[in-house]
Scaffold this motif. Structure first.
Motif, mmCIF file in Angstrom:
data_model
loop_
_atom_site.group_PDB
_atom_site.id
_atom_site.type_symbol
_atom_site.label_atom_id
_atom_site.label_comp_id
_atom_site.label_asym_id
_atom_site.label_seq_id
_atom_site.Cartn_x
_atom_site.Cartn_y
_atom_site.Cartn_z
ATOM 1 N N MET A 65 82.128 -62.935 -28.264
ATOM 2 C CA MET A 65 81.622 -61.980 -29.254
ATOM 3 C C MET A 65 80.890 -62.699 -30.377
ATOM 4 N N MET A 66 81.410 -63.867 -30.772
ATOM 5 C CA MET A 66 80.723 -64.640 -31.809
ATOM 6 C C MET A 66 79.331 -65.025 -31.344
ATOM 7 N N LEU A 67 79.206 -65.479 -30.087
ATOM 8 C CA LEU A 67 77.905 -65.888 -29.554
ATOM 9 C C LEU A 67 76.958 -64.701 -29.469
ATOM 10 N N ILE A 68 77.483 -63.540 -29.050
ATOM 11 C CA ILE A 68 76.639 -62.341 -28.942
ATOM 12 C C ILE A 68 76.123 -61.924 -30.309
ATOM 13 N N TYR A 69 77.037 -61.819 -31.283
ATOM 14 C CA TYR A 69 76.631 -61.405 -32.627
ATOM 15 C C TYR A 69 75.693 -62.430 -33.265
ATOM 16 N N THR A 70 75.967 -63.704 -33.044
ATOM 17 C CA THR A 70 75.110 -64.742 -33.602
ATOM 18 C C THR A 70 73.706 -64.642 -33.041
ATOM 19 N N PHE A 71 73.601 -64.396 -31.734
ATOM 20 C CA PHE A 71 72.278 -64.289 -31.110
ATOM 21 C C PHE A 71 71.542 -63.036 -31.576
ATOM 22 N N PHE B 182 67.598 -60.037 -35.333
ATOM 23 C CA PHE B 182 67.462 -59.355 -36.610
ATOM 24 C C PHE B 182 67.282 -60.317 -37.782
ATOM 25 N N LYS B 183 67.186 -61.595 -37.486
ATOM 26 C CA LYS B 183 66.830 -62.617 -38.482
ATOM 27 C C LYS B 183 67.783 -62.664 -39.671
ATOM 28 N N THR B 184 69.067 -62.545 -39.407
ATOM 29 C CA THR B 184 70.039 -62.728 -40.485
ATOM 30 C C THR B 184 70.072 -64.196 -40.878
#
Length: 218
Positions: free
Chosen positions: A1-7, A13-15
């Motif tokens: 989930m961390m990898l998915i959200y990070t990507f 979305f350029k966070t």
């Protein structure tokens, strides 16, 4: 989930939060401990029907057991976070140790809320579904994969989410201490400590008052 959200949020979305992977993983770790315990508590009495109907034990002990299990699981996540801090070369600061009292307050809050959910979960058949929907809403309002401080333009809404959503306060304060080396807001930490203790008192009193009727209901 961390990898998915990070990507998705870091690249699509350029966070641009500093140390974004750690930012996300800290949020997920704090959230999963809370959400897993509360959601499991809604059906914990019915799930242990064989024990509850034959042996007397204070029902909040089942919550304590669930907390212990989730805490043990969370230790692995914190070991990963420590490794990430080293790899990303985040400087050590004594303020990092303030994550301990923050987690203790989250633990107390989770226990109190879980006791209340346990009680009503015995009598309300579909409470688990309601709790799951509410938790999903709170998840997105907690800022797990974005910063409430920088992404919310309205001051009123930002203050509402950061201070009156306990999980947003715990997650954001932990990030402040761990990654950015800034102090949590002492006033709101005290407020949520008092509220958490009150929830514990209310939850335990409800269980002791009505636990004799749990067997009949299940």
């Amino acid at each position: 989930m961390m990898l998915i959200y990070t990507f998705i949020f870091g690249y699509i979305f350029k966070t641009r939060e500093p140390n974004f992977a750690i930012f996300v993983f800290v949020g997920l770790t704090m959230w999963n401990f809370f959400a897993n315990t509360v959601s499991k508590s809604t059906k914990i009495v019915k799930s242990n029907k064989a024990i509850v109907s034959k042996v007397y034990l204070p029902k909040f002990i089942m919550i304590e057991t669930e907390l212990a299990v989730n805490f043990f699981k969370m230790l692995f996540s914190w070991a990963i976070i420590v490794g990430m801090l080293i790899v990303w070369q985040v400087k050590f600061s004594p303020m990092m140790f303030l994550t301990i009292p923050l987690f203790v307050v989250e633990l107390i809050f989770t226990f109190g809320l879980s006791c209340i959910v346990l009680h009503f979960g015995v009598f309300v058949e579909d409470l688990a579904n309601v709790v799951r929907i509410i938790l999903r809403f709170v998840f997105y309002a907690t800022g797990i994969f974005y910063s409430l401080e920088t992404r919310i333009e309205s001051d009123a809404l930002r203050n509402l989410l950061l201070h009156y959503n306990p999980m947003a306060f715990f997650v954001q304060s932990t990030r402040r201490c761990l990654i950015y080396h800034t102090l949590p807001e002492a006033k709101w930490l005290l407020i949520w400590t008092v509220i958490s203790l009150l929830l514990c008192v209310i939850g335990v009193r409800l269980i002791y008052k009505y636990e004799n009727s749990y067997v009949k209901s299940i």
